[in-house]
Design an enzyme around this catalytic site. Structure first.
Site, PDB file in Angstrom:
ATOM      1  N   ALA A   1       0.930  -0.639   0.134  1.00  0.00           N
ATOM      2  CA  ALA A   1       0.219   0.030   0.273  1.00  0.00           C
ATOM      3  C   ALA A   1       0.488   1.429   0.057  1.00  0.00           C
ATOM      4  O   ALA A   1       0.121   2.534  -0.705  1.00  0.00           O
ATOM      5  CB  ALA A   1      -0.765   0.325   1.344  1.00  0.00           C
TER       6      ALA A   1
ATOM      7  N   ASN B   1      -0.848   6.718  -3.589  1.00  0.00           N
ATOM      8  CA  ASN B   1      -2.836   7.203  -3.205  1.00  0.00           C
ATOM      9  C   ASN B   1      -3.391   7.397  -2.112  1.00  0.00           C
ATOM     10  O   ASN B   1      -4.172   7.791  -2.434  1.00  0.00           O
ATOM     11  CB  ASN B   1      -3.538   5.829  -4.781  1.00  0.00           C
ATOM     12  CG  ASN B   1      -2.733   5.832  -5.752  1.00  0.00           C
ATOM     13  OD1 ASN B   1      -1.375   5.927  -6.374  1.00  0.00           O
ATOM     14  ND2 ASN B   1      -4.019   5.553  -6.479  1.00  0.00           N
TER      15      ASN B   1
ATOM     16  N   TRP C   1       0.461   7.616 -16.739  1.00  0.00           N
ATOM     17  CA  TRP C   1       0.866   5.861 -17.889  1.00  0.00           C
ATOM     18  C   TRP C   1       0.298   7.118 -18.816  1.00  0.00           C
ATOM     19  O   TRP C   1       0.545   6.918 -19.757  1.00  0.00           O
ATOM     20  CB  TRP C   1      -0.238   5.414 -17.253  1.00  0.00           C
ATOM     21  CG  TRP C   1       0.371   4.135 -16.845  1.00  0.00           C
ATOM     22  CD1 TRP C   1       1.067   2.797 -16.693  1.00  0.00           C
ATOM     23  CD2 TRP C   1      -0.063   4.159 -15.196  1.00  0.00           C
ATOM     24  NE1 TRP C   1       1.363   2.365 -16.192  1.00  0.00           N
ATOM     25  CE2 TRP C   1       0.759   2.803 -14.209  1.00  0.00           C
ATOM     26  CE3 TRP C   1      -0.378   4.963 -13.798  1.00  0.00           C
ATOM     27  CZ2 TRP C   1       1.045   2.569 -13.785  1.00  0.00           C
ATOM     28  CZ3 TRP C   1      -0.087   4.296 -12.876  1.00  0.00           C
ATOM     29  CH2 TRP C   1       0.327   2.903 -12.023  1.00  0.00           C
TER      30      TRP C   1
ATOM     31  N   CYS D   1       4.309   0.292 -13.568  1.00  0.00           N
ATOM     32  CA  CYS D   1       4.688  -1.082 -12.789  1.00  0.00           C
ATOM     33  C   CYS D   1       6.376  -1.602 -12.850  1.00  0.00           C
ATOM     34  O   CYS D   1       5.961  -2.169 -11.363  1.00  0.00           O
ATOM     35  CB  CYS D   1       3.523  -1.873 -13.669  1.00  0.00           C
ATOM     36  SG  CYS D   1       4.022  -2.827 -15.027  1.00  0.00           S
TER      37      CYS D   1
ATOM     38  N   ASP E   1      -8.786  -6.838 -14.989  1.00  0.00           N
ATOM     39  CA  ASP E   1     -10.288  -7.567 -15.068  1.00  0.00           C
ATOM     40  C   ASP E   1     -11.251  -6.078 -14.353  1.00  0.00           C
ATOM     41  O   ASP E   1     -11.716  -6.749 -12.768  1.00  0.00           O
ATOM     42  CB  ASP E   1     -10.403  -9.153 -15.000  1.00  0.00           C
ATOM     43  CG  ASP E   1     -12.029  -9.159 -14.765  1.00  0.00           C
ATOM     44  OD1 ASP E   1     -13.278  -8.495 -15.269  1.00  0.00           O
ATOM     45  OD2 ASP E   1     -12.113 -10.210 -14.195  1.00  0.00           O
TER      46      ASP E   1
ATOM     47  N   ASN F   1     -15.490 -10.432 -13.710  1.00  0.00           N
ATOM     48  CA  ASN F   1     -15.908 -11.190 -13.695  1.00  0.00           C
ATOM     49  C   ASN F   1     -15.405 -12.674 -15.142  1.00  0.00           C
ATOM     50  O   ASN F   1     -15.750 -13.427 -15.835  1.00  0.00           O
ATOM     51  CB  ASN F   1     -17.203 -11.356 -14.905  1.00  0.00           C
ATOM     52  CG  ASN F   1     -16.787  -9.999 -16.791  1.00  0.00           C
ATOM     53  OD1 ASN F   1     -15.575  -9.854 -17.112  1.00  0.00           O
ATOM     54  ND2 ASN F   1     -17.329 -10.211 -17.291  1.00  0.00           N
TER      55      ASN F   1
ATOM     56  N   SER G   1     -13.810 -12.117 -18.196  1.00  0.00           N
ATOM     57  CA  SER G   1     -13.582 -11.546 -18.922  1.00  0.00           C
ATOM     58  C   SER G   1     -13.056 -10.659 -19.540  1.00  0.00           C
ATOM     59  O   SER G   1     -13.575 -10.320 -18.580  1.00  0.00           O
ATOM     60  CB  SER G   1     -14.744 -12.556 -20.223  1.00  0.00           C
ATOM     61  OG  SER G   1     -15.263 -12.375 -21.138  1.00  0.00           O
TER      62      SER G   1
ATOM     63  N   ASP H   1     -12.246  -2.692 -18.698  1.00  0.00           N
ATOM     64  CA  ASP H   1     -11.342  -3.997 -19.398  1.00  0.00           C
ATOM     65  C   ASP H   1      -9.887  -3.626 -19.668  1.00  0.00           C
ATOM     66  O   ASP H   1     -10.006  -2.781 -20.412  1.00  0.00           O
ATOM     67  CB  ASP H   1     -11.729  -4.786 -19.682  1.00  0.00           C
ATOM     68  CG  ASP H   1     -12.388  -5.712 -18.679  1.00  0.00           C
ATOM     69  OD1 ASP H   1     -12.973  -5.285 -17.167  1.00  0.00           O
ATOM     70  OD2 ASP H   1     -13.105  -6.747 -18.834  1.00  0.00           O
TER      71      ASP H   1
ATOM     72  N   HIS I   1       3.085  -7.345 -17.837  1.00  0.00           N
ATOM     73  CA  HIS I   1       2.666  -6.584 -16.312  1.00  0.00           C
ATOM     74  C   HIS I   1       3.108  -6.612 -15.324  1.00  0.00           C
ATOM     75  O   HIS I   1       3.874  -8.079 -15.364  1.00  0.00           O
ATOM     76  CB  HIS I   1       1.152  -6.552 -15.703  1.00  0.00           C
ATOM     77  CG  HIS I   1       0.197  -6.000 -13.552  1.00  0.00           C
ATOM     78  ND1 HIS I   1       1.303  -4.930 -13.425  1.00  0.00           N
ATOM     79  CD2 HIS I   1       0.370  -6.200 -13.097  1.00  0.00           C
ATOM     80  CE1 HIS I   1       1.033  -4.448 -12.600  1.00  0.00           C
ATOM     81  NE2 HIS I   1       0.372  -5.748 -11.863  1.00  0.00           N
TER      82      HIS I   1
ATOM     83  N   ASP J   1       1.370  -6.960  -5.734  1.00  0.00           N
ATOM     84  CA  ASP J   1       1.573  -5.132  -6.024  1.00  0.00           C
ATOM     85  C   ASP J   1       1.309  -4.627  -5.892  1.00  0.00           C
ATOM     86  O   ASP J   1       0.351  -3.971  -5.055  1.00  0.00           O
ATOM     87  CB  ASP J   1       0.380  -6.457  -7.430  1.00  0.00           C
ATOM     88  CG  ASP J   1       0.649  -5.804  -9.115  1.00  0.00           C
ATOM     89  OD1 ASP J   1       1.737  -4.118  -8.698  1.00  0.00           O
ATOM     90  OD2 ASP J   1      -0.626  -5.750  -9.456  1.00  0.00           O
TER      91      ASP J   1
ATOM     92  N   GLU K   1      -7.398 -27.131 -16.201  1.00  0.00           N
ATOM     93  CA  GLU K   1      -7.002 -25.777 -16.422  1.00  0.00           C
ATOM     94  C   GLU K   1      -8.490 -25.390 -16.613  1.00  0.00           C
ATOM     95  O   GLU K   1      -9.003 -24.372 -15.454  1.00  0.00           O
ATOM     96  CB  GLU K   1      -6.180 -24.957 -17.317  1.00  0.00           C
ATOM     97  CG  GLU K   1      -6.633 -23.586 -17.612  1.00  0.00           C
ATOM     98  CD  GLU K   1      -6.370 -22.799 -18.823  1.00  0.00           C
ATOM     99  OE1 GLU K   1      -7.451 -22.095 -18.405  1.00  0.00           O
ATOM    100  OE2 GLU K   1      -7.647 -23.911 -19.275  1.00  0.00           O
TER     101      GLU K   1
ATOM    102  N   TYR L   1       2.820   0.690 -23.139  1.00  0.00           N
ATOM    103  CA  TYR L   1       2.658  -1.020 -22.767  1.00  0.00           C
ATOM    104  C   TYR L   1       1.449  -1.588 -22.340  1.00  0.00           C
ATOM    105  O   TYR L   1       1.504  -2.872 -22.317  1.00  0.00           O
ATOM    106  CB  TYR L   1       4.019  -1.565 -21.788  1.00  0.00           C
ATOM    107  CG  TYR L   1       4.073  -1.005 -20.200  1.00  0.00           C
ATOM    108  CD1 TYR L   1       3.213  -2.281 -19.755  1.00  0.00           C
ATOM    109  CD2 TYR L   1       3.944   0.355 -19.606  1.00  0.00           C
ATOM    110  CE1 TYR L   1       3.190  -1.906 -18.337  1.00  0.00           C
ATOM    111  CE2 TYR L   1       3.908   0.838 -18.519  1.00  0.00           C
ATOM    112  CZ  TYR L   1       3.417  -0.686 -17.654  1.00  0.00           C
ATOM    113  OH  TYR L   1       2.921  -0.410 -16.229  1.00  0.00           O
TER     114      TYR L   1
END
Length: 703
Positions: free
Chosen positions: A222, A227, A237, A273, A302, A306, A308, A325, A331, A354, A449, A534
């Site tokens: 954190a 932030n 970015w 990143c 994402d 979801n 996707s 998304d 990354h 992260d 998978e 990127y």
């Protein structure tokens, strides 16, 4: 009876630091690891009597308390309930050699050590000094214990490394100076803990939780970004970086951390990143938590969880931002090694962290620790943020064409695009190790998978009507049956680079189209080339072309085109990435999207070390760079840094360079630490944001 007085306290700093693997820290402080004994010697002004009682008090934090495990009171020759102990060893007259041991679950941080002496009916209290206590990967009872010595050398003691970047088919290695033992870095790492929101809210409670690597790593995740508090690095970015440093120009963590510290905790501008991951690796290794840097290629963000990722393009191939998304070319995050007392031993080992601020985790921009075992098994309901990381490596990728009348058409769904070549630096060498198997089961021919994927969908309740989008997926079939039942595509295409693209030269491309059936076709091709970050966000359009192609029965045709240097040069001063898309449609309604990611090759730096490298002896370094452009480059600066080699980043101005001209710069370094060291060199000018190179040096001890 005279009160017993201490004349001197000897901390045996060199001996203790060697035994505790802390000799590399550039600090005069006594730096120790928990769960391991250390020695001090007390010299007295008066003779010690048999009845004298010795009580030691070790305390840390602003409000030390035994109930919070931030204070321990323990007598000589007795182990206290807290796990602290002190033992008298054989010693010279007038002296006492004491061995003190902290528990393997002690709070980490800066401690004060006091001694109370009861002599007769008189009590005297003396401060013995301070020490810093760190996590201990060498101690079997510590939560961060790592059994393999070579891995401890790499993930705790190595002060430089490689961060992989680029594209899945064009992986590049970038050197990074972690520098966890450099001047002030330990103080800065402890200061980062004290700048957290948790510490502001309740300092005493915050410090008491610093015995847990789960807690400490989550706080660091954190606080490395700015932030939610005055964290270390501010992210950016896109746009201009004139009010700070272009993220591409950082080569290590030391300059960033020292800048933040010396400017009274003002966030350093700017990071992306790999910068967040590099800085967090430095801090965690500095505190004793084994840590490495991980790169995930085709990494999904994402936003609605979801599993996707929906990508929308218009009929010209332009990416439409109809959803939050995204898929980044790569990354970078971290993994740290520790056990999970909160989850159970199955989830011990590497934990994903992260610091890049993408999503809030329980109200704060942070991510992890998420067990890699949990991610691989689809246990997306477990702390912390395992669903976010699971999507980053395993989401499905669905591409849609969005028409002007708001009608949309699904072109294809790809279950294998996301999470490719998950990479980290090898132990003991700079080669790349693929750790994809730690995150997911094989995607080619593996039912396991998809089974894990469906388990994750169920745990996330994706099919319910709520915030998450309802998605339906065809049942997975064996490939032969799938081919028979699927509608056969009528056209295929591929974008081919005619030569390796080099900055300063035109880019030559060929689009090869094939008619897969016997019917005659007219194909409308709309081709677009854009300079992208990127993150695959476009920053400038470079080229647009439209063509009609006639294809006979099973015919193949090629369209050649070029992207001139004059058209892309002003758009690629930073990230040298181009995304080429070709949307191909027939009157019969068949649609095809062909994409090609291009990374322009950097001009090369050559670095020569002009002699043997020996501690405290100067050695020359020669750097040569050739201007590949057909124009003059100006305002050139050469920068060099390297832990154990240069105390501060070196900056040398370089004269203007004519087209195709080579320039050679010489400078001297005086190594101050022995061992294998990494020297990073970065060349910056008006036409290039950064041209980087590095060389490894084996520095011999001074004779």
């Amino acid at each position: 009876m005279a009160v017993l007085k201490i004349a001197n306290v000897t901390w045996h700093s060199k001996l203790n630091k060697t035994a505790h693997h802390t000799a590399d820290y550039s600090s005069t402080e006594v730096i120790l690891r928990r769960g391991q004994a250390f020695s001090i010697t007390l010299s007295f002004q008066t003779t010690v009597q048999c009845g004298d009682n010795f009580t030691f008090i070790a305390s840390t934090g602003p409000s030390p308390a035994e109930s919070l495990q931030t204070k321990a009171t323990f007598n000589l020759s007795e182990e206290d309930a807290s796990g602290w102990s002190a033992t008298q060893e054989p010693s010279e007259p007038g002296c006492m050699n004491i061995t003190i041991c902290s528990p393997a679950n002690a709070v980490i941080g800066r401690y004060k050590l006091k001694l109370q002496i009861l002599s007769g009916n008189k009590v005297s209290s003396t401060s013995l000094g301070q020490f810093v206590l760190l996590f201990n990967p060498w101690c079997p009872n510590d939560d961060v214990y790592m059994a393999n010595e070579k891995e401890r050398q790499e993930y705790v003691l190595n002060d430089s490394g490689i961060i992989f970047q680029g594209l899945e088919k064009h992986i590049q290695e970038e050197a990074w100076n972690y520098g966890q033992f450099e001047e002030d870095i330990l103080d800065i790492s402890l200061a980062i803990l004290d700048r957290s929101l948790n510490h502001y809210e309740d300092p005493a409670a915050d410090v008491s939780k610093r015995n847990s690597p789960i807690y400490v790593s989550r706080v660091i995740s954190a606080t490395v970004n700015s932030n939610d508090e005055k964290g270390v690095v501010e992210g950016k970015w896109n746009g201009k970086y004139s009010s700070g440093t272009n993220p591409l120009q950082w080569s290590g963590s030391v300059t960033i951390l020292q800048k933040w510290y010396r400017r009274r905790y003002k966030p350093v501008r700017y990071g992306q990143c790999w910068v967040f991951a590099g800085v967090m690796c430095t801090v965690l290794r500095c505190l004793g938590i084994p840590t490495r840097v991980i790169t995930n290629f085709n990494s999904a963000h994402d936003s609605n969880v979801n599993l996707s990722i929906d990508k929308y393009i218009d009929t010209s191939g332009k990416t439409l931002h109809l959803t939050e998304d995204s898929v980044w070319n790569f990354h970078v995050w971290n993994e740290s090694w520790f056990i999970r007392r909160d989850l159970g031993s199955f989830y011990d080992g590497w934990q994903v962290l992260d610091a890049t601020p993408q999503e809030r985790s329980k109200g704060i921009y942070r991510c992890g620790p998420a067990s890699t075992r949990a991610i691989k098994e689809g246990d997306v309901n477990l702390d912390y943020d395992s669903s976010f990381v699971f999507a980053a490596v395993n989401a499905d990728y669905v591409t849609w064409i969005h028409y002007s009348n708001k009608r949309k058409k699904r072109i294809y769904s790809d279950t294998r695009k996301i999470g490719k070549f998950i990479s980290t630096k090898a132990v003991g060498t700079n080669s790349r190790v693929d750790v994809t198997a730690n995150y997911k089961y094989p995607e080619a021919g593996s039912r396991k998978e998809r089974k894990v994927y469906k388990k994750a969908l169920k745990l996330l309740d994706v099919r319910s009507t709520g915030k998450r989008t309802k998605i339906t997926r065809p049942r997975r079939r064996p490939s032969a049956l799938r081919r028979q039942s699927a509608r056969k595509p009528s056209i295929s295409g591929k974008l081919i680079l005619d030569a390796s693209p080099v900055i300063g030269q035109d880019i030559l491309l060929t689009l090869a189209l094939r008619n897969l059936i016997s019917d005659f076709k007219i194909i409308k091709v709309k081709l677009r080339a854009s300079a992208v970050f990127y993150t695959r966000r476009p920053k400038a359009e470079i080229l647009q072309l439209s063509r009609s192609i006639k294809l006979g029965s099973e015919e193949v045709k090629e369209i050649s085109f070029k992207i001139p240097y004059s058209q892309y040069k002003n758009s690629l001063m930073d990230d040298r990435k181009i995304l080429v898309t070709a949307v191909c449609e027939t009157k019969q309604g068949a649609s095809l999207l062909v994409e090609k990611d291009i990374v322009l090759q950097d001009p090369f730096l050559t670095i020569k070390v002009l002699g043997p490298a020996v501690v405290h002896k100067s050695v020359g370094v020669e750097v040569t760079f050739t201007n590949p452009l057909s124009e003059v480059v100006t305002d050139c600066v050469l920068r060099a840094e390297g832990s154990g080699l240069l105390k501060e980043q070196l900056r040398i101005k370089v004269a203007r360079m004519a087209p195709m001209e080579s320039s050679t710069v010489q400078f001297e370094i005086i190594p101050y630490k022995s061992g294998t060291k990494q020297l990073q060199v970065d060349f910056v000018c008006t036409h290039f944001s950064d041209i980087k190179g590095f060389v490894m040096l084996d520095v011999a001890p001074s004779p």
